[in-house]
Each structure stands twice: as C-alpha cells, then as structure tokens.
Write an enzyme that holds these catalytic residues in place. Structure first.
Site, PDB file in Angstrom:
ATOM      1  N   ARG A 114      33.873  25.781  21.625  1.00  0.00           N
ATOM      2  CA  ARG A 114      35.053  26.287  20.890  1.00  0.00           C
ATOM      3  C   ARG A 114      35.166  27.810  20.910  1.00  0.00           C
ATOM      4  NH1 ARG A 114      33.400  22.333  17.053  1.00  0.00           N
ATOM      5  NH2 ARG A 114      34.556  20.413  17.365  1.00  0.00           N
ATOM      6  N   LYS A 136      45.012  36.892  28.473  1.00  0.00           N
ATOM      7  CA  LYS A 136      45.603  35.674  29.047  1.00  0.00           C
ATOM      8  C   LYS A 136      44.591  35.083  30.011  1.00  0.00           C
ATOM      9  CE  LYS A 136      50.600  36.264  29.013  1.00  0.00           C
ATOM     10  NZ  LYS A 136      51.799  36.412  29.882  1.00  0.00           N
ATOM     11  N   GLU A 178      51.679  45.152  40.960  1.00  0.00           N
ATOM     12  CA  GLU A 178      51.620  45.135  39.488  1.00  0.00           C
ATOM     13  C   GLU A 178      51.725  46.560  38.933  1.00  0.00           C
ATOM     14  OE1 GLU A 178      51.787  42.301  37.896  1.00  0.00           O
ATOM     15  OE2 GLU A 178      50.669  40.750  38.963  1.00  0.00           O
ATOM     16  N   LYS A 220      49.641  48.528  29.217  1.00  0.00           N
ATOM     17  CA  LYS A 220      49.381  47.124  28.889  1.00  0.00           C
ATOM     18  C   LYS A 220      48.747  46.997  27.510  1.00  0.00           C
ATOM     19  CE  LYS A 220      48.208  42.622  30.294  1.00  0.00           C
ATOM     20  NZ  LYS A 220      47.902  41.674  31.354  1.00  0.00           N
ATOM     21  N   GLU A 230      52.775  37.006  23.226  1.00  0.00           N
ATOM     22  CA  GLU A 230      54.045  36.948  23.963  1.00  0.00           C
ATOM     23  C   GLU A 230      55.161  36.278  23.166  1.00  0.00           C
ATOM     24  OE1 GLU A 230      53.655  36.597  28.286  1.00  0.00           O
ATOM     25  OE2 GLU A 230      55.467  35.379  28.270  1.00  0.00           O
ATOM     26  N   ARG A 234      55.944  41.247  25.313  1.00  0.00           N
ATOM     27  CA  ARG A 234      54.938  41.020  26.365  1.00  0.00           C
ATOM     28  C   ARG A 234      55.528  40.287  27.569  1.00  0.00           C
ATOM     29  NH1 ARG A 234      48.556  39.190  25.977  1.00  0.00           N
ATOM     30  NH2 ARG A 234      48.245  39.240  28.230  1.00  0.00           N
ATOM     31  N   ASN A 238      56.139  40.046  32.875  1.00  0.00           N
ATOM     32  CA  ASN A 238      56.377  39.025  33.901  1.00  0.00           C
ATOM     33  C   ASN A 238      57.516  39.397  34.840  1.00  0.00           C
ATOM     34  OD1 ASN A 238      54.365  37.190  33.021  1.00  0.00           O
ATOM     35  ND2 ASN A 238      55.656  36.701  31.278  1.00  0.00           N
ATOM     36  N   HIS A 241      57.754  37.795  38.230  1.00  0.00           N
ATOM     37  CA  HIS A 241      56.820  36.666  38.287  1.00  0.00           C
ATOM     38  C   HIS A 241      57.512  35.312  38.357  1.00  0.00           C
ATOM     39  CE1 HIS A 241      53.985  39.801  37.417  1.00  0.00           C
ATOM     40  NE2 HIS A 241      52.962  38.977  37.329  1.00  0.00           N
ATOM     41  N   HIS A 245      55.940  33.325  41.133  1.00  0.00           N
ATOM     42  CA  HIS A 245      55.164  32.093  40.911  1.00  0.00           C
ATOM     43  C   HIS A 245      55.725  30.945  41.738  1.00  0.00           C
ATOM     44  CE1 HIS A 245      53.314  33.346  36.760  1.00  0.00           C
ATOM     45  NE2 HIS A 245      52.775  33.972  37.784  1.00  0.00           N
ATOM     46  N   HIS A 258      48.944  36.754  45.043  1.00  0.00           N
ATOM     47  CA  HIS A 258      49.782  36.821  43.840  1.00  0.00           C
ATOM     48  C   HIS A 258      50.637  38.100  43.853  1.00  0.00           C
ATOM     49  CE1 HIS A 258      50.908  36.490  39.623  1.00  0.00           C
ATOM     50  NE2 HIS A 258      50.452  37.700  39.430  1.00  0.00           N
TER      51      HIS A 258
HETATM   52  P1  NAD Z   1      41.257  37.557  43.464  1.00  0.00           P
HETATM   53  O1  NAD Z   1      40.548  37.426  42.214  1.00  0.00           O
HETATM   54  O2  NAD Z   1      41.436  36.335  44.311  1.00  0.00           O
HETATM   55  O3  NAD Z   1      40.548  38.684  44.331  1.00  0.00           O
HETATM   56  C1  NAD Z   1      41.072  38.984  45.597  1.00  0.00           C
HETATM   57  C2  NAD Z   1      40.011  38.936  46.704  1.00  0.00           C
HETATM   58  O4  NAD Z   1      39.268  40.141  46.655  1.00  0.00           O
HETATM   59  C3  NAD Z   1      39.015  37.811  46.578  1.00  0.00           C
HETATM   60  O5  NAD Z   1      38.710  37.328  47.863  1.00  0.00           O
HETATM   61  C4  NAD Z   1      37.802  38.501  45.980  1.00  0.00           C
HETATM   62  O6  NAD Z   1      36.600  37.859  46.291  1.00  0.00           O
HETATM   63  C5  NAD Z   1      37.885  39.849  46.632  1.00  0.00           C
HETATM   64  N1  NAD Z   1      37.276  40.957  45.918  1.00  0.00           N
HETATM   65  C6  NAD Z   1      37.298  41.187  44.592  1.00  0.00           C
HETATM   66  N2  NAD Z   1      36.790  42.393  44.335  1.00  0.00           N
HETATM   67  C7  NAD Z   1      36.419  42.918  45.520  1.00  0.00           C
HETATM   68  C8  NAD Z   1      35.834  44.145  45.899  1.00  0.00           C
HETATM   69  N3  NAD Z   1      35.613  45.122  45.010  1.00  0.00           N
HETATM   70  N4  NAD Z   1      35.545  44.351  47.194  1.00  0.00           N
HETATM   71  C9  NAD Z   1      35.835  43.389  48.134  1.00  0.00           C
HETATM   72  N5  NAD Z   1      36.424  42.229  47.832  1.00  0.00           N
HETATM   73  C10 NAD Z   1      36.701  42.004  46.532  1.00  0.00           C
HETATM   74  O7  NAD Z   1      42.740  38.137  43.245  1.00  0.00           O
HETATM   75  P2  NAD Z   1      43.365  39.209  42.228  1.00  0.00           P
HETATM   76  O8  NAD Z   1      44.521  39.776  42.929  1.00  0.00           O
HETATM   77  O9  NAD Z   1      42.337  40.095  41.667  1.00  0.00           O
HETATM   78  O10 NAD Z   1      43.873  38.313  41.023  1.00  0.00           O
HETATM   79  C11 NAD Z   1      44.912  37.382  41.194  1.00  0.00           C
HETATM   80  C12 NAD Z   1      44.855  36.408  40.040  1.00  0.00           C
HETATM   81  O11 NAD Z   1      45.061  37.101  38.826  1.00  0.00           O
HETATM   82  C13 NAD Z   1      45.911  35.330  40.116  1.00  0.00           C
HETATM   83  O12 NAD Z   1      45.310  34.084  39.866  1.00  0.00           O
HETATM   84  C14 NAD Z   1      46.876  35.682  39.003  1.00  0.00           C
HETATM   85  O13 NAD Z   1      47.516  34.573  38.470  1.00  0.00           O
HETATM   86  C15 NAD Z   1      45.953  36.347  38.028  1.00  0.00           C
HETATM   87  N6  NAD Z   1      46.625  37.269  37.091  1.00  0.00           N
HETATM   88  C16 NAD Z   1      46.339  37.131  35.772  1.00  0.00           C
HETATM   89  C17 NAD Z   1      46.906  37.994  34.866  1.00  0.00           C
HETATM   90  C18 NAD Z   1      46.536  37.886  33.418  1.00  0.00           C
HETATM   91  O14 NAD Z   1      47.129  38.579  32.590  1.00  0.00           O
HETATM   92  N7  NAD Z   1      45.548  37.101  33.062  1.00  0.00           N
HETATM   93  C19 NAD Z   1      47.764  39.010  35.294  1.00  0.00           C
HETATM   94  C20 NAD Z   1      48.024  39.122  36.648  1.00  0.00           C
HETATM   95  C21 NAD Z   1      47.443  38.234  37.557  1.00  0.00           C
HETATM   96  N1  GLY Z   2      50.277  39.733  33.257  1.00  0.00           N
HETATM   97  C1  GLY Z   2      51.162  39.332  32.213  1.00  0.00           C
HETATM   98  C2  GLY Z   2      50.563  39.442  30.860  1.00  0.00           C
HETATM   99  O1  GLY Z   2      49.410  39.747  30.715  1.00  0.00           O
HETATM  100  O2  GLY Z   2      51.227  39.226  29.902  1.00  0.00           O
END
Ligand code: NAD
Ligand code: GLY
Length: 351
Positions: A114, A136, A178, A220, A230, A234, A238, A241, A245, A258
C-alpha cells in the site's frame, strides 16, 4: 548545485540538479533496505555510482529496456521480486533511468504494501525535465497509454546532467519536445531563450543544459504545487499529448519515441489553433522551426490518417462524458484546455 522545491506540505521534496550525482537526503542515504530499479543499458553505466551514494549495500532489479516493457507484466515482476526478497514497508525504491523506469518504479512504490518510499534518479533529458517530477506513475495497456497508474510523489529527485553525455541523440531530441512544450504552455520568454541558446543546447554546453533543466523543473514544480492531481492547470502539461499518445498507441509502443510523438502533437495543436484564427501562420512556422532545429519529426506517420487518431483520443484521460478536451494555444506561448473541438473539425483540418 541548484535546488528546486516541489511544495506539497508534508510531502514536499527537493529536485537537485548538478553535473555529478548530488548527495542523497541523509535519511534516504541511511536506509537499510534499498532496491534500485533500472535496466541493463542504464545500470551498465551508472549503477555503481548510485550504489555508492548509500551507506548500506543495495539490491538491484533490472527490467528489459524499452517502452514496450512498461506493462502490467513488468510491474508484477518487480512486485514479485520485492516479495521474494521479503522486503518490508521500510524499503526505499530507487528509479534509475528514463521515464519508463520512473513511471514503472513509482507505480510499484505506490502499490507495494500500500505504498513505500521512492526516489527518482532520472537519466534522460525527458525524465529530467518532466517525468521524474510531479508523481504521475503508470504502465501502459494495449488499449491506451499510461491508463493504469497512481499519483505517488518521490521523496527526492537527483539529477546529474553528466548522464546526458551518454544519451543517444534521438533520445536527447525527444526530451527537447517536452522542453519546448513548457515554453508553449505559458512562457514565451523561454521560447526566445531556447531559440537564442539553440546551438549551445545542441552542443550540450553544461551550464546551458543545467539552466534549461532547472527552468523546466521550476515550471513543473510550480504547476504541480498548485494542482497535484490535475484538477485544472496541470492538464496544460499535456499540450501535444492527445495527438501524441494516439501516434504511440497506433504504431505500437516503442516504435516512435514518446517525445517524437509529442513533437508532432505540439505542431498539430498549433495547426488546429491556426485554423481557428488563434495563431498567425508565421507563429506556427516558428514552432515548426524550433522542433526541426532539434531534429524532431513534424508530421504524423505516413501510415496514419486523422481517422486513425480518433479511437485513441476517445480513451484519453482528459475525455469527460465522451467530450474530447484539447490543450490548444490561444496565442503563441499561452495554452488553454478547450472542450469544443469536434471530430468533424479534426477531420476537416487534418484530412
Ligand atoms: P526511456 O525511459 O525509454 O529512456 C530512453 C532510452 O534511453 C532507453 O533505451 C534507456 O535505456 C536509455 N537511457 C536512459 N538514460 C540513458 C543514459 N544516460 N545514457 C544512455 N542511455 C540512456 O524514455 P524517456 O524518454 O526517458 O521516457 C519516456 C516515458 O516517460 C514514456 O513512457 C512516457 O509516457 C513517460 N512520461 C511520463 C511523464 C510523467 O509525468 N510521469 C511525463 C512524460 C513522459
Ligand atoms: N507530464 C504531464 C504531467 O506530469 O502532468
């Protein structure tokens, strides 16, 4: 080192930004049960440095690399590991990696017994400027992106800008989508700044990168502090997005990054705004130019017609009572949520 605070009362936490990994908060550094969740790509480079931040030996659990593994199956595998290791509610989870690892680990932290403590150590540009901040967490479902998740704030976000040196150029570009998004939500001076510093950013000049990341984290943190779950403001984060998406889900997660999908979504939002008379064509071109400067795509996949977007848009989390809700610029650098965009209008603009 620069520090940005996310102000959430007793759940407030610092985002610390430095060239090398900043220090952990003392109570986190002293934790006796620590599991670092990462993937083989990131762990091979940074796991020893992160383990060295803790006073006691850490466990680690590696999941396969990629968006395609941000699933309920991987979520369950991490939970099984924690149970097999008989870890208690005192365990601290560490998300070491990009947004995939951060979203997955945060969701595990929200659910294991939990809820247990977790920190974010983001290593991609996208995760440093966006996903590691704000709580998130989620995994994907074949029927929709990030559809299963929870709000779960980390206790600290540790950003080492030096980790970006090993990031593939395509991933760096995806993070820039972003970054540009923040300017287009509500910060026109930041768009000017990005244009003025575009070459220094592309060259990954350390001081420029640190300032850019700090600025995004501050924006942010301010938005999340005002609207954690949100209820309103917030949702502006998006921008791009809803279209993005749909691209990710249509192609299958992992085909386009992404940030790449968000870049196209940002431009489509500006094109829609132009068709409504909110923006000049030159302003849309300004947005296209900065996306292209950072080598981001600016048109939807050739295989995708606007009618392919609609089924995915209808499962968007912003849909209320079947009504699509779009974040659109009403002026350059000033976006709002609009509820009057119809399918017919989308088909007319993008056909
Ligand atoms: P990712 O986590 O897939 O990383 C991208 C690639 O880079 C991967 O292959 C990873 O292994 C590699 N990598 C990471 N750090 C590295 C480094 N320092 N050196 C070499 N390689 C490295 O992708 P991302 O773009 O970081 O994240 C995308 C995800 O984030 C999506 O799933 C998206 O939905 C999510 N997201 C979430 C939020 C949120 O608020 N929670 C906001 C935006 C995006
Ligand atoms: N990336 C969108 C949010 O965190 O609200």
């Amino acid at each position: 080192m620069q520090t940005v605070a996310v102000q959430l009362g007793e759940r407030s936490y610092p985002i610390q930004i430095a060239q090398a990994f900043p220090a952990l908060l003392p109570e986190i550094a002293a934790a006796e049960q620590v599991v670092i969740v990462s993937n083989p790509t990131v762990a091979a480079r940074y796991l020893p440095q992160v383990e060295a931040l803790f006073q006691h030996p850490c466990r680690h659990y590696l999941v396969p690399d990629g968006e395609a593994y941000k699933t309920l199956a991987t979520f369950e595998a991490v939970l099984c590991y924690l149970l097999e290791q008989k870890l208690s509610r005192q365990v601290v989870l560490v998300a070491l990696g990009g947004g995939v690892i951060g979203d997955l680990t945060g969701f595990v932290a929200a659910c294991y017994q939990r809820g247990v403590r977790f920190i974010q150590i983001p290593t991609t540009l996208l995760s440093q400027v966006d996903s590691s901040v704000g709580g998130k967490t989620a995994v994907n479902h074949p029927l929709g992106k990030n559809m299963i998740g929870a709000f779960k704030q980390p206790e600290q976000v540790l950003i080492s800008t030096a980790t970006l040196a090993s990031l593939p150029p395509r991933e760096f570009a995806a993070g820039m989508a972003e970054v540009i998004k923040y300017a287009l939500i509500s910060d026109l001076p930041f768009l000017d700044w990005l244009e003025q510093h575009a070459d220094a950013i592309s060259a990954q000049q350390p001081a420029t990168l640190a300032e850019m990341i700090r600025h995004c984290c501050q924006m942010k943190a301010d938005i999340v502090s005002r609207d954690e779950t949100e209820q309103g403001e917030r949702a502006l984060l998006n921008l791009g997005h809803t279209f993005g998406h749909a691209i990710e889900a249509f192609l299958g997660y992992g085909e386009w990054l992404h940030g790449e999908a968000v870049a196209v979504g940002i431009l489509m939002a500006h094109q829609l705004a132009h068709s409504r008379g909110y923006l000049q064509l030159a302003e849309v071109e300004r947005v296209r130019n900065i996306l292209q400067h950072f080598k981001l795509p600016v048109s939807a996949p050739a295989s995708m017609h606007i009618t392919d977007f609609l089924p995915f848009m209808k499962t968007d989390k912003k849909v209320v009572n079947g009504q699509l809700r779009f974040i659109l610029p009403v002026a350059l650098g000033r976006s709002q949520m609009l509820t009057d965009v119809s399918e017919a209008e989308l088909i007319q603009v993008f056909n």
